[in-house]
Scaffold this motif. Structure first.
Motif, mmCIF file in Angstrom:
data_model
loop_
_atom_site.group_PDB
_atom_site.id
_atom_site.type_symbol
_atom_site.label_atom_id
_atom_site.label_comp_id
_atom_site.label_asym_id
_atom_site.label_seq_id
_atom_site.Cartn_x
_atom_site.Cartn_y
_atom_site.Cartn_z
ATOM 1 N N VAL A 1 -26.871 88.440 48.506
ATOM 2 C CA VAL A 1 -25.841 89.469 48.347
ATOM 3 C C VAL A 1 -24.487 88.840 48.060
ATOM 4 O O VAL A 1 -23.727 89.319 47.214
ATOM 5 C CB VAL A 1 -25.766 90.360 49.602
ATOM 6 N N VAL A 2 -24.172 87.748 48.739
ATOM 7 C CA VAL A 2 -22.894 87.072 48.495
ATOM 8 C C VAL A 2 -22.807 86.596 47.050
ATOM 9 O O VAL A 2 -21.761 86.705 46.400
ATOM 10 C CB VAL A 2 -22.713 85.904 49.478
ATOM 11 N N ALA A 3 -23.906 86.074 46.521
ATOM 12 C CA ALA A 3 -23.920 85.636 45.125
ATOM 13 C C ALA A 3 -23.687 86.807 44.178
ATOM 14 O O ALA A 3 -22.974 86.687 43.170
ATOM 15 C CB ALA A 3 -25.242 84.939 44.805
ATOM 16 N N GLN A 4 -24.278 87.965 44.487
ATOM 17 C CA GLN A 4 -24.066 89.146 43.666
ATOM 18 C C GLN A 4 -22.604 89.591 43.724
ATOM 19 O O GLN A 4 -22.003 89.958 42.696
ATOM 20 C CB GLN A 4 -24.980 90.271 44.142
ATOM 21 N N ILE A 5 -22.027 89.558 44.915
ATOM 22 C CA ILE A 5 -20.626 89.947 45.067
ATOM 23 C C ILE A 5 -19.726 89.000 44.288
ATOM 24 O O ILE A 5 -18.756 89.433 43.647
ATOM 25 C CB ILE A 5 -20.244 89.957 46.561
ATOM 26 N N GLU A 6 -20.034 87.723 44.313
ATOM 27 C CA GLU A 6 -19.236 86.745 43.561
ATOM 28 C C GLU A 6 -19.187 87.100 42.082
ATOM 29 O O GLU A 6 -18.117 87.083 41.451
ATOM 30 C CB GLU A 6 -19.818 85.346 43.758
ATOM 31 N N ALA A 7 -20.326 87.427 41.503
ATOM 32 C CA ALA A 7 -20.376 87.779 40.081
ATOM 33 C C ALA A 7 -19.623 89.080 39.806
ATOM 34 O O ALA A 7 -18.875 89.190 38.814
ATOM 35 C CB ALA A 7 -21.828 87.898 39.627
ATOM 36 N N ARG A 8 -19.796 90.081 40.677
ATOM 37 C CA ARG A 8 -19.142 91.367 40.468
ATOM 38 C C ARG A 8 -17.628 91.258 40.593
ATOM 39 O O ARG A 8 -16.876 91.859 39.808
ATOM 40 C CB ARG A 8 -19.690 92.388 41.463
ATOM 41 N N LEU A 9 -17.158 90.500 41.572
ATOM 42 C CA LEU A 9 -15.713 90.368 41.752
ATOM 43 C C LEU A 9 -15.084 89.574 40.615
ATOM 44 O O LEU A 9 -13.959 89.871 40.194
ATOM 45 C CB LEU A 9 -15.417 89.707 43.092
ATOM 46 N N SER A 10 -15.759 88.570 40.130
ATOM 47 C CA SER A 10 -15.240 87.806 38.998
ATOM 48 C C SER A 10 -15.058 88.699 37.782
ATOM 49 O O SER A 10 -14.025 88.652 37.093
ATOM 50 C CB SER A 10 -16.180 86.646 38.675
ATOM 51 N N HIS A 11 -16.058 89.543 37.517
ATOM 52 C CA HIS A 11 -15.975 90.470 36.382
ATOM 53 C C HIS A 11 -14.859 91.487 36.586
ATOM 54 O O HIS A 11 -14.071 91.762 35.665
ATOM 55 C CB HIS A 11 -17.321 91.183 36.214
ATOM 56 N N ALA A 12 -14.769 92.050 37.806
ATOM 57 C CA ALA A 12 -13.754 93.072 38.071
ATOM 58 C C ALA A 12 -12.348 92.482 38.030
ATOM 59 O O ALA A 12 -11.410 93.132 37.551
ATOM 60 C CB ALA A 12 -14.021 93.716 39.430
ATOM 61 N N LEU A 13 -12.175 91.261 38.535
ATOM 62 C CA LEU A 13 -10.858 90.638 38.507
ATOM 63 C C LEU A 13 -10.410 90.373 37.078
ATOM 64 O O LEU A 13 -9.236 90.536 36.745
ATOM 65 C CB LEU A 13 -10.890 89.331 39.307
ATOM 66 N N THR A 14 -11.328 89.985 36.219
ATOM 67 C CA THR A 14 -10.991 89.790 34.808
ATOM 68 C C THR A 14 -10.451 91.079 34.202
ATOM 69 O O THR A 14 -9.411 91.082 33.528
ATOM 70 C CB THR A 14 -12.226 89.322 34.022
ATOM 71 N N ALA A 15 -11.150 92.180 34.447
ATOM 72 C CA ALA A 15 -10.711 93.470 33.900
ATOM 73 C C ALA A 15 -9.349 93.870 34.448
ATOM 74 O O ALA A 15 -8.479 94.355 33.699
ATOM 75 C CB ALA A 15 -11.751 94.547 34.230
ATOM 76 N N ALA A 16 -9.126 93.656 35.743
ATOM 77 C CA ALA A 16 -7.857 94.044 36.350
ATOM 78 C C ALA A 16 -6.705 93.220 35.805
ATOM 79 O O ALA A 16 -5.625 93.758 35.487
ATOM 80 C CB ALA A 16 -7.945 93.895 37.862
ATOM 81 N N LEU A 17 -6.891 91.915 35.677
ATOM 82 C CA LEU A 17 -5.816 91.062 35.176
ATOM 83 C C LEU A 17 -5.515 91.332 33.709
ATOM 84 O O LEU A 17 -4.357 91.290 33.280
ATOM 85 C CB LEU A 17 -6.178 89.594 35.390
ATOM 86 N N LEU A 18 -6.542 91.616 32.928
ATOM 87 C CA LEU A 18 -6.310 91.961 31.523
ATOM 88 C C LEU A 18 -5.480 93.237 31.418
ATOM 89 O O LEU A 18 -4.580 93.351 30.569
ATOM 90 C CB LEU A 18 -7.646 92.130 30.797
ATOM 91 N N HIS A 19 -5.763 94.199 32.286
ATOM 92 C CA HIS A 19 -4.988 95.444 32.288
ATOM 93 C C HIS A 19 -3.548 95.171 32.712
ATOM 94 O O HIS A 19 -2.588 95.683 32.098
ATOM 95 C CB HIS A 19 -5.637 96.459 33.223
ATOM 96 N N LEU A 20 -3.357 94.369 33.750
ATOM 97 C CA LEU A 20 -2.010 94.072 34.221
ATOM 98 C C LEU A 20 -1.205 93.305 33.173
ATOM 99 O O LEU A 20 0.008 93.512 33.043
ATOM 100 C CB LEU A 20 -2.072 93.261 35.507
ATOM 101 N N ARG A 21 -1.858 92.432 32.426
ATOM 102 C CA ARG A 21 -1.136 91.645 31.427
ATOM 103 C C ARG A 21 -0.466 92.547 30.400
ATOM 104 O O ARG A 21 0.642 92.262 29.932
ATOM 105 C CB ARG A 21 -2.084 90.663 30.734
ATOM 106 N N THR A 22 -1.095 93.674 30.110
ATOM 107 C CA THR A 22 -0.534 94.609 29.133
ATOM 108 C C THR A 22 0.387 95.637 29.768
ATOM 109 O O THR A 22 1.457 95.944 29.234
ATOM 110 C CB THR A 22 -1.674 95.338 28.390
ATOM 111 N N HIS A 23 -0.009 96.165 30.922
ATOM 112 C CA HIS A 23 0.673 97.332 31.481
ATOM 113 C C HIS A 23 1.612 97.025 32.642
ATOM 114 O O HIS A 23 2.445 97.877 32.993
ATOM 115 C CB HIS A 23 -0.367 98.363 31.931
#
Length: 259
Positions: free
Chosen positions: A104-126
């Motif tokens: 489960v921890v490994a799954q969370i690691e992958a999900r958080l990495s993906h979600a953080l990428t999306a959040a930072l990309l949004h913040l970079r623009t907005h």
């Protein structure tokens, strides 16, 4: 430095320096101690919220969560204004089925990495200001600490995430994992320091790292050092929780009277 058992619960604190502390919930001080018998966590409860076009606001929040027989602590950039990155929600959704803890921890690691990428990309623009803050060396990043008891053995795992912009302008997420027991703590004792801890660092620069106290008292003592030093954004009350083969026991919790 790693812990060595001594009579009367005297043991050596081993220091783990993590890349932590960002917005919108920052800064923080969290200390977790893992021994072969227990994992004990302590955290301050002050928080600063940034972003969303609003003024910075301060409030009290719990930085240690529990989902079933799993404890977790969050430090740094723990939720973006748009809700694209929300580690607490991801953790709650990931532990809903009976699966091996490490899987489960490994799954969370992958999900958080993906979600953080999306959040930072949004913040970079907005929200460029919050994006710069989240990416600034020494204060950007996210760390999640997990604690569980697997077949009677306390297991602690920290996952640290940090965004970086490449020379070509692409955003990449770097991750670090530390696990105890494991290669990171061959003697079975480890101290995780999350968030800001200048007072703790100063203390160990001038005092012996041997703390002649129980882990439950040691984590509270170390967090209190930052509160007494008035480290910006770190404040009382302190939450303390212990995990062992006998279960999870809250020794002090936000909204309740400490024993």
């Amino acid at each position: 430095m790693r812990a060595r058992p001594r009579p009367g619960s005297l043991w050596m604190v081993s220091l783990v320096w993590l890349v932590l502390s960002a917005a919108p919930c920052q800064p923080t001080t969290i200390v977790a101690i893992r021994t072969p018998e227990v994992i004990v966590l302590a955290a301050d409860t002050a928080a600063t919220f940034k972003g969303g076009g609003l003024r910075d606001t301060q409030t009290s929040v719990s930085k240690i969560g529990q989902h079933g027989q799993v404890l977790y602590a969050l430090s740094g950039f723990v939720k973006d204004p748009q809700g694209l990155f929300d580690p607490a929600t991801v953790i709650a959704a990931s532990f809903h089925e009976a699966q091996p803890f490490l899987r489960v921890v490994a799954q969370i690691e992958a999900r958080l990495s993906h979600a953080l990428t999306a959040a930072l990309l949004h913040l970079r623009t907005h929200d460029p200001g919050l994006f710069r803050h989240a990416m600034t060396e020494g204060q950007g990043g996210t760390t999640v600490l997990f604690a569980s008891c697997e077949q009677g053995v306390p297991v602690a795992i920290s996952l640290s995430f940090r965004g970086a912009v490449t020379a070509t302008g692409h955003l990449r997420i770097h991750t670090w994992r530390r696990t105890c027991p494991g290669a990171d703590c061959p003697e079975g004792r480890y101290t995780f320091l999350l968030g800001r801890h200048p007072a703790i660092a100063q203390y160990f620069a001038t005092h012996s790292p041997r703390l002649a106290m129980r882990p439950e008292d040691a984590v509270r003592f170390l967090v209190q050092l930052e509160i007494d030093a008035k480290t910006p954004g770190v404040g009382p009350p302190i939450e303390v929780v212990r995990l062992s083969k006998d279960g999870i026991h809250w020794l002090a919790r936000l909204g309740t009277r400490a024993p």
